[in-house]
Design an enzyme around this catalytic site. Sequence first.
Site, PDB file in Angstrom:
ATOM      1  N   PHE A  62     -20.379  15.596 -19.455  1.00 45.41           N
ATOM      2  CA  PHE A  62     -20.022  16.835 -18.764  1.00 45.41           C
ATOM      3  C   PHE A  62     -19.425  16.453 -17.420  1.00 45.41           C
ATOM      4  CE2 PHE A  62     -20.488  20.345 -15.861  1.00 45.41           C
ATOM      5  CZ  PHE A  62     -19.967  21.380 -16.604  1.00 45.41           C
TER       6      PHE A  62
ATOM      7  N   ASP B 220     -19.041   9.039 -12.388  1.00 48.50           N
ATOM      8  CA  ASP B 220     -19.222  10.440 -11.998  1.00 48.50           C
ATOM      9  C   ASP B 220     -20.662  10.598 -11.512  1.00 48.50           C
ATOM     10  OD1 ASP B 220     -19.739  13.152 -11.825  1.00 48.50           O
ATOM     11  OD2 ASP B 220     -18.560  13.679 -13.598  1.00 48.50           O
TER      12      ASP B 220
ATOM     13  N   LYS C  84     -21.321  18.301  -5.229  1.00 53.53           N
ATOM     14  CA  LYS C  84     -22.599  19.018  -5.172  1.00 53.53           C
ATOM     15  C   LYS C  84     -23.366  18.758  -3.887  1.00 53.53           C
ATOM     16  CE  LYS C  84     -23.042  19.775 -10.139  1.00 53.53           C
ATOM     17  NZ  LYS C  84     -22.516  21.138 -10.088  1.00 53.53           N
TER      18      LYS C  84
END
Length: 404
Positions: A145, A230, A259
């Site tokens: 994801f 990531d 984030k």
Amino acid sequence: MTSVANLTDPAVEEAERYTAHNYHPLPVVIAEAEGAWVTDVDGRRYLDCLAGYSALNFGHRHPDLIAAAREQLDRVTLTSRAFLHDQFGPFCRDLARLTGKDMVLPMNSGAEAVETAVKVSRKWGYKIKGVPDGKATIVVADGNFHGRTTTIISFSTDPEARADYGPYTPGFRVVPYGDLDALAAAVDETTVAVLLEPIQGEAGVIVPPRGYLPGVRRLCSERDVLLVADEIQSGLGRTGATFACDDEGVVPDMYILGKALGGGIVPVSAVAAGREVLGVLRPGEHGSTFGGNPLACAVARGVIALLETGEPQARAREVGAHLHRRLGGLIGRGLTAVRGRGLWAGIDIDPALMTGREACERLLTRGVLAKDTHDSTLRLAPPLIVTHDEIDGAVDALAEVLKG
């Protein structure tokens, strides 16, 4: 047991009526937050065990980060990259030092940062590695994801994310996560990058076999391929290290961050890499109006300062070990598996008992917020400031839920 928002609550009704249904939120309407706790419109408090998918690693409204934001709000919030501002250079310097890289390219969302990494990897492949134009390939992992833009969902294996959005962007090869042999077989002379999550978050906090990440690092070095990590969810303290790659002594060629970099206040993302990688970009080839804006840079500098103390990482290790010990005690008592590292856990509920959504709804009534994924799996990722007692309360609530 705590009652929750009624489905006829005006705020719930308005959200249902006026917003696209791209999310299926739990029936709670949050009005205030502090630390590891949120309060709904009726004054009920909940322990936040999701932390904005790791965007709130330092808790809600961390005083140092709020102070940095307030100070910057009184000065300047946006200039665009057409001009420099006094927070930009220091932010890029601080993040470069934290990552051990030469250069930083700031963006806003995680998906934007992933798109940036894809573009940079391809251009590096053409300009530096010598891959024929238009032939670059990137190897990714099953269950990944990385976001929901058109290019990113082109290499997703999640039907919900991918279906009905074609035609898809070519140039990606998908291999099983954790399978080094399959990865090696997929890499050839056209491969410019291997793009991986060191721990797969959305898939259910899937930790790869020990030695996998070092093996990927060796393979990329041998084949002249960029290793792109990531760390949008796994980085910045979540696993008990600054980056999840640190847990196995792996240094990627490029970090993708987001984030938690925005401290739960503003969206901030970035890629960090060596000069030989990010140096391929020239003015006008990639950009963002809001990327690297003064407010974002000021807040992100506060985040970096917190991480430089090492305290958030140490707390994630210590309290995370307690979380995993407590969760481990529920295996065979409603849980079939517990995975994760630091203050990050994926837990599988016996599907004969309930779905993950049902478990989240029942936890909600007991004052705990969590998120399900893939049927009967829950993700727990409380803020790194959470206490042992708060962890005990959350696990005790889960134990009650599992009893039915």
